[in-house]
Design a protein around this motif. Structure first.
Motif, short mmCIF file in Angstrom:
data_model
loop_
_atom_site.label_atom_id
_atom_site.label_comp_id
_atom_site.label_asym_id
_atom_site.label_seq_id
_atom_site.Cartn_x
_atom_site.Cartn_y
_atom_site.Cartn_z
N MET A 1 0.82 -1.13 0.04
CA MET A 1 0.04 0.03 0.00
C MET A 1 0.86 1.34 0.14
SD MET A 1 -3.15 0.83 -0.15
CE MET A 1 -4.44 -0.02 0.61
N PHE A 2 1.87 1.29 0.77
CA PHE A 2 2.69 2.41 0.92
C PHE A 2 3.45 2.57 -0.50
CE2 PHE A 2 7.01 4.39 2.08
CZ PHE A 2 6.31 5.65 2.39
N ARG A 3 3.96 1.35 -1.07
CA ARG A 3 4.60 1.44 -2.33
C ARG A 3 3.88 2.27 -3.37
NH1 ARG A 3 8.40 1.76 -5.28
NH2 ARG A 3 8.98 0.40 -6.72
N ASN A 4 2.39 1.73 -3.28
CA ASN A 4 1.68 2.56 -4.28
C ASN A 4 1.52 4.04 -4.13
OD1 ASN A 4 0.94 0.23 -5.53
ND2 ASN A 4 -1.06 -0.10 -4.70
N GLN A 5 1.83 4.53 -2.74
CA GLN A 5 1.44 5.83 -2.59
C GLN A 5 2.70 6.51 -2.92
OE1 GLN A 5 0.74 6.28 1.66
NE2 GLN A 5 -1.71 6.47 1.07
N CYS A 6 3.74 5.94 -2.85
CA CYS A 6 5.13 6.51 -3.42
C CYS A 6 5.12 6.45 -5.22
CB CYS A 6 6.19 5.56 -3.12
SG CYS A 6 6.67 5.91 -1.49
N ASP A 7 4.58 5.33 -5.59
CA ASP A 7 4.39 5.36 -6.99
C ASP A 7 3.32 6.45 -7.74
OD1 ASP A 7 4.47 1.63 -7.34
OD2 ASP A 7 6.08 3.15 -7.13
N ASP A 8 2.34 6.63 -7.17
CA ASP A 8 1.34 7.84 -7.34
C ASP A 8 2.15 8.91 -7.37
OD1 ASP A 8 -0.72 5.81 -7.56
OD2 ASP A 8 -1.75 6.81 -5.55
N SER A 9 3.05 9.29 -6.36
CA SER A 9 3.69 10.64 -6.46
C SER A 9 4.71 10.71 -7.68
CB SER A 9 4.26 11.02 -5.29
OG SER A 9 5.22 10.24 -4.94
N VAL A 10 5.45 9.60 -7.91
CA VAL A 10 6.37 9.49 -9.01
C VAL A 10 5.70 9.67 -10.45
CG1 VAL A 10 7.99 7.96 -10.16
CG2 VAL A 10 7.81 8.47 -7.85
N LEU A 11 4.40 9.04 -10.45
CA LEU A 11 3.82 9.09 -11.74
C LEU A 11 3.23 10.63 -11.98
CD1 LEU A 11 1.63 5.66 -11.51
CD2 LEU A 11 3.56 6.38 -13.46
N VAL A 12 2.60 11.32 -10.78
CA VAL A 12 2.15 12.58 -10.82
C VAL A 12 3.49 13.35 -11.36
CG1 VAL A 12 1.56 14.60 -9.58
CG2 VAL A 12 0.46 12.46 -9.37
N LYS A 13 4.58 13.31 -10.70
CA LYS A 13 5.75 14.31 -11.19
C LYS A 13 6.11 13.89 -12.68
CE LYS A 13 7.71 14.71 -6.62
NZ LYS A 13 8.38 14.04 -5.68
N ASP A 14 6.03 12.54 -12.84
CA ASP A 14 6.29 12.07 -14.31
C ASP A 14 5.32 12.75 -15.29
OD1 ASP A 14 8.46 10.89 -13.68
OD2 ASP A 14 7.36 8.67 -14.05
N TYR A 15 3.91 12.80 -14.99
CA TYR A 15 3.00 13.36 -15.79
C TYR A 15 3.17 15.01 -15.93
CZ TYR A 15 -1.19 15.19 -17.54
OH TYR A 15 -2.09 15.78 -18.57
N ILE A 16 3.58 15.57 -14.87
CA ILE A 16 3.82 16.91 -14.80
C ILE A 16 4.98 17.47 -15.64
CG2 ILE A 16 4.48 19.07 -13.57
CD1 ILE A 16 2.52 17.69 -11.20
N ASN A 17 5.93 16.40 -15.84
CA ASN A 17 6.97 16.56 -16.59
C ASN A 17 6.99 16.02 -18.01
OD1 ASN A 17 8.50 17.66 -14.76
ND2 ASN A 17 9.14 15.75 -13.73
N GLY A 18 5.70 15.81 -18.45
CA GLY A 18 5.43 15.60 -20.01
C GLY A 18 5.28 14.21 -20.27
N LYS A 19 5.31 13.30 -19.40
CA LYS A 19 4.95 11.76 -19.90
C LYS A 19 3.50 11.64 -19.51
CE LYS A 19 9.60 10.38 -18.20
NZ LYS A 19 10.49 9.70 -17.27
N GLU A 20 2.85 11.79 -20.86
CA GLU A 20 1.37 11.57 -20.89
C GLU A 20 0.78 10.14 -20.17
OE1 GLU A 20 -0.88 13.90 -21.85
OE2 GLU A 20 0.90 15.36 -21.94
N ALA A 21 1.60 9.08 -20.61
CA ALA A 21 1.31 7.64 -20.11
C ALA A 21 1.44 7.59 -18.46
CB ALA A 21 2.34 6.83 -20.76
N ALA A 22 1.91 8.41 -17.86
CA ALA A 22 1.71 8.37 -16.40
C ALA A 22 0.50 8.58 -15.97
CB ALA A 22 2.94 9.30 -15.74
N LEU A 23 -0.33 9.45 -16.47
CA LEU A 23 -1.72 9.57 -16.12
C LEU A 23 -2.37 8.52 -16.44
CD1 LEU A 23 -3.57 11.87 -14.97
CD2 LEU A 23 -4.23 12.42 -17.12
N GLU A 24 -2.35 7.91 -17.53
CA GLU A 24 -3.02 6.63 -17.78
C GLU A 24 -2.70 5.78 -16.88
OE1 GLU A 24 -3.27 3.63 -21.54
OE2 GLU A 24 -2.47 5.46 -21.87
N LEU A 25 -1.58 5.60 -16.25
CA LEU A 25 -1.11 4.33 -15.38
C LEU A 25 -2.27 4.78 -14.34
CD1 LEU A 25 2.40 3.81 -15.71
CD2 LEU A 25 0.54 2.23 -16.22
N LEU A 26 -2.12 6.38 -13.60
CA LEU A 26 -2.84 6.60 -12.54
C LEU A 26 -4.37 6.32 -12.56
CD1 LEU A 26 -0.88 9.91 -11.65
CD2 LEU A 26 -1.26 8.09 -10.08
#
Length: 194
Positions: free
Chosen positions: A1-26
């Motif tokens: 569960m904690f790992r998923n939360q970390c992954d969420d924040s990484v994916l959010v940062k990735d999306y903000i930095n232009g990686k559209e696929a990160a939002l799809e994963l979220l």
């Protein structure tokens, strides 16, 4: 569960930095939970899909503007957005909680005027907030039936099925909930209409 939360924040940062696929994963990761939450409130598949889409449109706009600051708390943030959009849906469709009861007074009849000025709207919002707080003070069984009937538009037959009690018991709980609300309102001299 904690790992998923970390992954969420990484994916959010990735999306903000232009990686559209990160939002799809979220979206894929949380789709079922958010969709189920919305459906539990509106009880309509088409409306649920609309609110779900609106939720992620708002998420995308907020992320693109750089206004996201819920570090590591992506899901609760999205759930708040969805919750607010559900409330907006009910307001727009004039489906805020209503209950027509000839035997008892109608607490919610005061919220049907669509042409409220700003002052009246603030008063109405305060009244709704006060009523919600009063509802929270009711015994659990009465509160449950009242919320199902008024906020979820469930029939007494559906309430009976959902709670595992007879229709008469559900009706009785609703009746006592309204009686108890009336007593609390009178006791505290709360004014529901101006």
């Amino acid at each position: 569960m904690f790992r998923n939360q970390c992954d969420d924040s990484v994916l959010v940062k990735d999306y903000i930095n232009g990686k559209e696929a990160a939002l799809e994963l979220l979206i894929k990761r949380h789709q079922q939970r958010i969709f189920s939450f919305i459906y539990s409130k509106v009880q309509d598949r088409d409306v649920t899909e609309d609110v779900f889409q609106d939720t992620f449109i708002k998420v995308i706009k907020t992320l693109k503007r750089g206004n996201y600051n819920e570090e590591g708390k992506f899901l609760p943030w999205v759930m708040r957005i969805a919750h607010n959009l559900v409330i907006d849906y009910f307001r727009k469709n004039n489906r805020m909680p209503k209950f027509n009861n000839s035997e008892e007074f109608d607490i919610f009849s005061i919220i049907s005027d669509n042409s409220l000025n700003a002052e009246k709207r603030i008063i109405k919002d305060q009244i709704l907030s006060d009523v919600r707080n009063l509802i929270e003070e009711l015994p659990e069984e009465q509160k449950e039936v009242l919320k199902m009937r008024m906020y979820m538009d469930m029939s007494f037959s559906e309430i009976s099925e959902s709670t595992g009690v007879s229709i008469n018991t559900a009706l009785g709980r609703m009746r006592y909930a309204l009686i108890n609300l009336r007593k609390v309102i009178e006791k505290n001299k709360i004014i529901l209409v101006n």
